[in-house]
Design an enzyme around this catalytic site. Structure first.
Site: not given
Length: 311
Positions: A16-17, A208, A210, A241, A250
């Site tokens: 996903r990310d 979460h 980065h 993002c 990430n």
């Protein structure tokens, strides 16, 4: 190893990310293979997709097809990211095992990300949490831009805790804090986690990070030290993002696994006989998915440097 009470779980977010901000659109089968490789390496919880508008996040346009291709995977908890009630309905129909909903701590990014301010997102999450609970769907709320906003600048800890107080009233199963653009430092992590824990001593906490400014891994250790038991990471360190200018990858799952193991912090695994998550298999996946994306190399380092000591 650490005491079992400090056992850490990793949520793999590369499908996903990791993918959503990449320019090369991957075939559905490649996304399914990415999840299958992650599970085979021992990861149990995987954020497999997001239920977003295809015109805004085209990489996630095949959300239902990806989930359909994973229906037979044992030992996998399939997580879908939802932004609104329609997203929840799609996640329920598609066969997600749990959802993550987003509330952005800053109005600047909140409006650009979802078209409404933070207060409206908190109110919307209350409805999502209620309906998800009624459907038996475990729900995480992630407080995005908790460490800084690309549009509003600094996000004070007091603001994050105000948002946390609002979402906690809805009774989420898990609360996550996100450094969406990679500006946070360990002192912030400690302050935010300690503050949320003072609001609710029992709710599981997730983080979460980065690695935009090379603080992501230090932040992960600080989070665990402060009481976070779940960390997001992305194979290969890919991701970012699309609504946050300057955001980069990430923290890499393989690099995080190396850091945790060498720090004697146990990681939860779904492999037989409680065998640890296979970091080298994750690194191979990171190298593979970077190639599929046309990247010159994966941002994560373990696939290049190897384990120490050599196996």
């Amino acid at each position: 190893m650490t005491d079992p009470a400090t056992l850490v779980e990793i949520v793999e977010v590369s499908p996903r990310d990791g993918l959503q901000n990449e320019k090369r659109l991957l075939p559905t089968d490649t996304k399914i293979e990415l999840v299958r490789r992650s599970v085979a390496a021992g990861l149990r919880r995987v954020e497999v997709t997001a239920f977003a508008r295809p015109d805004r996040v085209p990489q996630m346009a095949d959300a239902e097809d990806v989930l359909a291709g994973l229906a037979d995977v044992e030992g996998l908890s399939k997580i879908g990211l939802v932004l609104n009630r329609r997203g929840l309905d799609r996640a329920l129909a598609a066969g997600c095992d749990e959802i993550t909903a987003v509330v952005v701590a800053s109005d600047g990014l909140a409006v650009r990300n979802q078209g409404v301010d933070t207060a409206a997102q908190v109110a919307a999450f209350a409805d999502i949490a209620r309906d998800a609970r009624a459907a038996g769907m475990p729900t995480t709320v992630i407080i995005a831009a908790a460490f800084g906003c690309p549009f509003d600048g600094e996000v004070p800890t007091e603001r994050v805790l105000e948002v946390a107080r609002g979402v906690l009233d809805a009774g989420p199963d898990e609360v996550a804090i996100a450094d969406t653009i990679g500006v946070g430092v360990p002192a912030q992590v400690t302050d935010i986690v300690t503050g949320i824990r003072a609001l609710d001593a029992e709710v599981p906490l997730r983080a979460h990070f980065h690695n935009t400014r090379n603080t992501g891994y230090a932040n992960a250790l600080a989070a665990v030290a402060a009481g976070v038991t779940v960390l997001d990471a992305s194979a290969g360190g890919i991701g970012g993002c699309p609504f946050a200018p300057g955001a980069t990858g990430n923290i890499g799952t393989e690099d995080l696994l190396y850091l945790l193991e060498r720090s004697r912090i146990a990681v939860r695994s779904n492999r037989p006989d409680d065998a640890p998550v296979d970091a080298l298999a994750v690194a191979a996946t990171g190298t593979w998915i970077a190639t599929e994306l046309g990247l010159p190399q994966a941002p994560a380092m373990l696939g290049r440097a190897g384990w120490f000591p050599r196996p």
